[in-house]
Design an enzyme around this catalytic site. Structure first.
Site, PDB file in Angstrom:
ATOM      1  N   HIS A   1       0.824  -1.217   0.000  1.00 56.47           N
ATOM      2  CA  HIS A   1       0.000   0.000   0.000  1.00 56.47           C
ATOM      3  C   HIS A   1       0.862   1.272   0.000  1.00 56.47           C
ATOM      4  O   HIS A   1       0.521   2.269   0.636  1.00 56.47           O
ATOM      5  CB  HIS A   1      -0.941   0.031   1.214  1.00 56.47           C
ATOM      6  CG  HIS A   1      -1.954  -1.073   1.229  1.00 56.47           C
ATOM      7  ND1 HIS A   1      -3.248  -0.926   0.798  1.00 56.47           N
ATOM      8  CD2 HIS A   1      -1.857  -2.362   1.633  1.00 56.47           C
ATOM      9  CE1 HIS A   1      -3.910  -2.058   0.943  1.00 56.47           C
ATOM     10  NE2 HIS A   1      -3.083  -2.955   1.443  1.00 56.47           N
TER      11      HIS A   1
ATOM     12  N   ASN B   1     -10.311  -2.751   2.785  1.00 59.20           N
ATOM     13  CA  ASN B   1     -10.050  -2.696   1.343  1.00 59.20           C
ATOM     14  C   ASN B   1     -11.344  -2.437   0.594  1.00 59.20           C
ATOM     15  O   ASN B   1     -12.427  -2.425   1.202  1.00 59.20           O
ATOM     16  CB  ASN B   1      -9.466  -4.032   0.863  1.00 59.20           C
ATOM     17  CG  ASN B   1      -7.980  -4.185   1.191  1.00 59.20           C
ATOM     18  OD1 ASN B   1      -7.282  -3.211   1.441  1.00 59.20           O
ATOM     19  ND2 ASN B   1      -7.508  -5.416   1.182  1.00 59.20           N
TER      20      ASN B   1
ATOM     21  N   TYR C   1       1.372  -4.204  11.823  1.00 61.59           N
ATOM     22  CA  TYR C   1       1.354  -2.775  11.452  1.00 61.59           C
ATOM     23  C   TYR C   1       2.256  -1.942  12.354  1.00 61.59           C
ATOM     24  O   TYR C   1       3.093  -1.176  11.887  1.00 61.59           O
ATOM     25  CB  TYR C   1      -0.087  -2.235  11.455  1.00 61.59           C
ATOM     26  CG  TYR C   1      -0.908  -2.794  10.313  1.00 61.59           C
ATOM     27  CD1 TYR C   1      -1.249  -4.136  10.278  1.00 61.59           C
ATOM     28  CD2 TYR C   1      -1.311  -2.002   9.260  1.00 61.59           C
ATOM     29  CE1 TYR C   1      -1.976  -4.673   9.228  1.00 61.59           C
ATOM     30  CE2 TYR C   1      -2.044  -2.519   8.199  1.00 61.59           C
ATOM     31  CZ  TYR C   1      -2.374  -3.853   8.193  1.00 61.59           C
ATOM     32  OH  TYR C   1      -3.081  -4.388   7.147  1.00 61.59           O
TER      33      TYR C   1
END
Ligand code: HEM
Length: 724
Positions: free
Chosen positions: A103, A176, A390
């Protein structure tokens, strides 16, 4: 390069700029409209405006010469003591940070979320309780495969990451634009990403999945079948970021004010409807306007066409967890809306562009692990792995564990605790006790008991008892029936696009055994006709049966999956080109512009050059751009007004002729008036449901209806013959 003394003096003596032009300051227009919120106001202390300020070093010293390094004589060597040059070059040398591992290419905007009503019976989360409250949000959209500088319109999944700055802390809904994922377990994520990223030996291809390693992996991993089908559908080439649905994908939990839990799946539904590019258009846009989606998001916010989505949830009572013929914890499955409809919760509006791309869009750090009381995780093994990944990656991407202090990441809720120090710490913690419990600082900061309102976070006390194993549940074992459901739910043209996409992508795969494996062991288990058509296009033998027996499922078709059923029904924010040359019928241009504006659409007049043209009655008509500068792929529809001389000029103008042919080939609505009929004769284009003559308000309406349909699908077969 040095400048001579005279010009340096001239610049020094130049009159001071008294005011920065508004257009130069990002976001000013939307700010003028009052589009601010608590989060945006909290950023104000970090914003820096150099208007009417002296040029200074990072340490505040005024700079008298920003043109020349300090040297021994004007032709001599440079001096190490030049702290001004050293500071400037050193900072420049370190300007780049690692891009996101996935991303990397993204664009973002500020806005707000507002709940429709008090949803306390579903979740005690504060942002879902007070309909009068606007919770600030920052939303980043992204592609997955390509690097930061790659094209916007490639075939790929789009990230849809929402940070809600709630009064109870940040809630990140990191989703998404497709409701399922490629893999079921996070331990497979590095394998999947290595396979889809550019190949390691030559770093090809950029931004796409049409290569051997991707198809090698997905043809060996049947759990990817459903998601790969989505990425071969029109969903992977969205028209704009404003016309995409968003999905939280995993099953989450809601916990209500009474402590009762239910399972939920999050959905974002766009106000502008769901629609896509066509493949040829997407490929051309990748060259003609690499920033097509980014630009559209930015401009629509500046123009006041604020992107908007409705947030909804599919709710499953805890006791119904096992009543489906798939597992709620399996992220490769949807809950068909025919089984569980989407309950609307509130709306999200994006109404303010960032001031600075790097400070906000690049440095924002989302994490599915950022949740607030009233929301909790499920045991989906893909989600569980994401909770770790993350923050881990952000520690290296953003240079240490204090990235939550970067302005865009700071919560609007206070955040006191005993965490201290580390690289780039900016908070100046007062007091002596950086531990808890303590008696020195009066015991502060203290824990907050969980409660129905404004309580401390409490994990839902789910009972779990089992052996530690590395296993995949048998209930995750059906990889094809929902792929079949998706394919069967598509309209005729959507199915054709899927067949074409598989054929295109697999056509780029060099190894025949990989193509054959995808056709025989994956596609044949989804739909035999799909497999046969793709096999024919690849010159492979047609499979006669799948390799896995088909399962019986409760839903055979889901209209909610087809984009045909998800259009907005109007033409608000649609862009229409008006092609003109000298001698154009000026009144026709004005009538069309006025009618489009009344419907909320935007008209742009395009001439042979950017210079104004003369209308048939001798008036000067300003044009917005040349047809070469703003090609047909930048528009939703075209109008060609009459005017004898104008049409004669356009008949000899290859750019204008190509413009019309290309719009026709991309199935866009085209209208014409007066002498423009001759132009269409020349191009041998016949009238159809979206190629219309207009003269009065009734025919205008027909043209607008055709634009609202997004494309003239009935034209598709015929348009194949058009060489544009
Ligand atoms: C349902 C599956 C998934 C979805 C919807 C998803 C979505 C996203 C999105 C939207 C972003 C971009 C966030 C932004 O705009 O900054 C992102 C980044 C990322 N994702 Fe995922 N992802 C999924 C699965 C995974 C898995 C399984 C892992 C790892 C185990 C993972 C690791 C990452 C990492 C490391 C980043 C970069 C984060 C950063 O640098 O800030 N993702 N993902």
């Amino acid at each position: 390069m040095g400048r001579d003394k005279e010009s340096l003096m001239a610049s020094k003596n130049a009159p001071p700029v008294t005011e920065t032009p508004k257009s130069e300051m990002a976001g000013t227009d939307t700010l003028d409209r009052g589009n601010t919120n608590e989060k945006l106001e909290s950023l104000e202390q970090f914003r820096s405006d150099a208007t009417q300020q002296a040029l200074r070093t990072n340490h505040g010293v005024k700079i008298s010469d920003n043109q020349n390094t300090l040297k021994v004589g004007s032709r001599g060597p440079s001096l190490l003591e030049d702290f001004i040059m050293r500071e400037k070059i050193t900072h420049f040398d370190h300007e780049r940070i690692p891009e996101r591992i996935v991303h990397a290419r993204g664009t973002a905007a500020h806005g707000y979320f507002q709940t429709y009503e008090d949803h306390g019976a579903l979740s005690k989360a504060g942002f879902l309780r007070d309909p009068g409250k606007k919770t600030p949000v920052f939303v980043r959209f992204s592609t997955v495969q390509g690097p930061r500088g790659s094209g916007d319109t490639v075939r790929d999944v789009r990230g849809f990451a929402v940070k809600l700055y709630t009064d109870e802390g940040n809630f990140d809904l990191v989703g998404n634009n497709m409701p399922v994922f490629f893999i079921q377990d996070a331990i497979k994520f590095p394998d999947f990403v290595h396979a889809v990223k550019p190949e390691p030996h030559n770093e090809i291809p950029t931004g796409g999945s049409a290569h051997d390693t991707f198809w090698d992996f997905v043809s060996l991993v049947p759990e990817s079948a459903h998601m790969v089908l989505w990425t071969m559908s029109d969903r992977a080439i969205p028209k704009s970021l404003r016309t995409m649905q968003g999905f939280g994908i995993h099953t989450f939990r809601f916990i209500n004010t009474e402590g009762k839990s239910s399972f939920v799946k999050f959905h974002w539904k766009p106000k502008f409807g769901v629609c896509s590019l066509v493949w040829d258009e997407a490929q051309k846009l990748a060259g003609k306007d690499t920033d097509f989606h980014r630009r559209d998001l930015w401009e629509s916010i500046e123009m006041g066409d604020y992107p908007e989505w409705e947030l909804g949830v599919q709710i499953v009572a805890e006791e119904d967890e096992h009543k489906f013929d798939f597992d709620l914890l399996d992220p490769t499955k949807i809950i068909p809306e025919e089984l569980v409809p989407v309950t609307p919760l509130g709306k999200m509006v994006l109404n303010r562009n960032p001031d600075n791309y790097f400070a906000e869009t690049e440095q924002v750090a989302f994490c599915p692990g950022h949740i607030v009381p009233g929301i909790d995780f499920s045991n989906d093994p893909l989600l569980q792995g994401r909770l770790f990944s993350y923050t881990d990656t952000q520690i290296s991407r953003l240079g240490g564990p204090n990235f939550h202090e970067i302005p865009i990441n700071r919560p609007i809720a206070p955040n006191h605790n005993g965490q201290r120090d580390a690289q780039h710490r900016t908070t100046i913690d007062k007091g002596r006790a950086s531990y808890e419990p303590n008696s020195i600082d009066g015991g502060w900061p203290k824990e907050t008991p969980a409660g129905p309102v404004d309580g401390g976070f409490e994990t839902y006390p789910e009972r779990v008892e089992a052996h530690k194993v590395r296993e995949r549940s048998e209930s995750f074992g059906d990889h094809f029936s929902q792929a079949t459901l998706f394919f069967q739910s598509m309209s005729h043209h959507e199915k054709e696009h899927i067949i074409a996409a598989y054929s295109f992508e697999l056509g780029k795969v060099e190894r025949e055994y990989i193509r054959a494996r995808q056709v025989n062991e994956i596609l044949a288990n989804i739909d035999l006709e799909l497999a046969k058509r793709v096999a024919a296009n690849l010159g492979l033998p047609a499979p006669t049966a799948g390799t896995v027996p088909a399962r019986q499922t409760s839903v055979k078709e889901s209209p909610a999956l087809s984009q045909v059923n998800l259009l907005s029904g109007d033409i608000v924010s649609r862009k229409v080109a008006i092609l003109v040359a000298d001698g154009v019928d000026g009144k026709a241009v004005e009538a069309m512009k006025a009618a489009l504006t009344a419907e909320g659409a935007h008209a742009k007049v395009l001439g042979p050059t950017s210079a104004p043209v003369k209308t048939a009655d001798g008036q000067s008509l300003p044009v917005d751009a040349s047809a070469e500068g703003l090609p047909s792929v930048a528009f939703d529809a075209v109008f060609v007004p009459g005017g004898k001389a104008s049409i004669e000029a356009l008949q000899g103008d290859g750019v204008a002729l190509h413009f019309i042919l290309e719009a026709y080939k991309h199935l866009k609505a085209i209208s014409f008036a007066g002498e423009a009929k001759e132009l269409l004769k020349l191009l041998r284009l016949e009238e159809d449901a979206g190629l219309l003559e207009v003269s009065d308000s009734k025919s205008f309406k027909a043209f607008f209806n055709a634009i609202a349909q997004h494309r003239v699908w009935d034209r598709e077969v015929k348009a194949k013959a058009v060489p544009a």
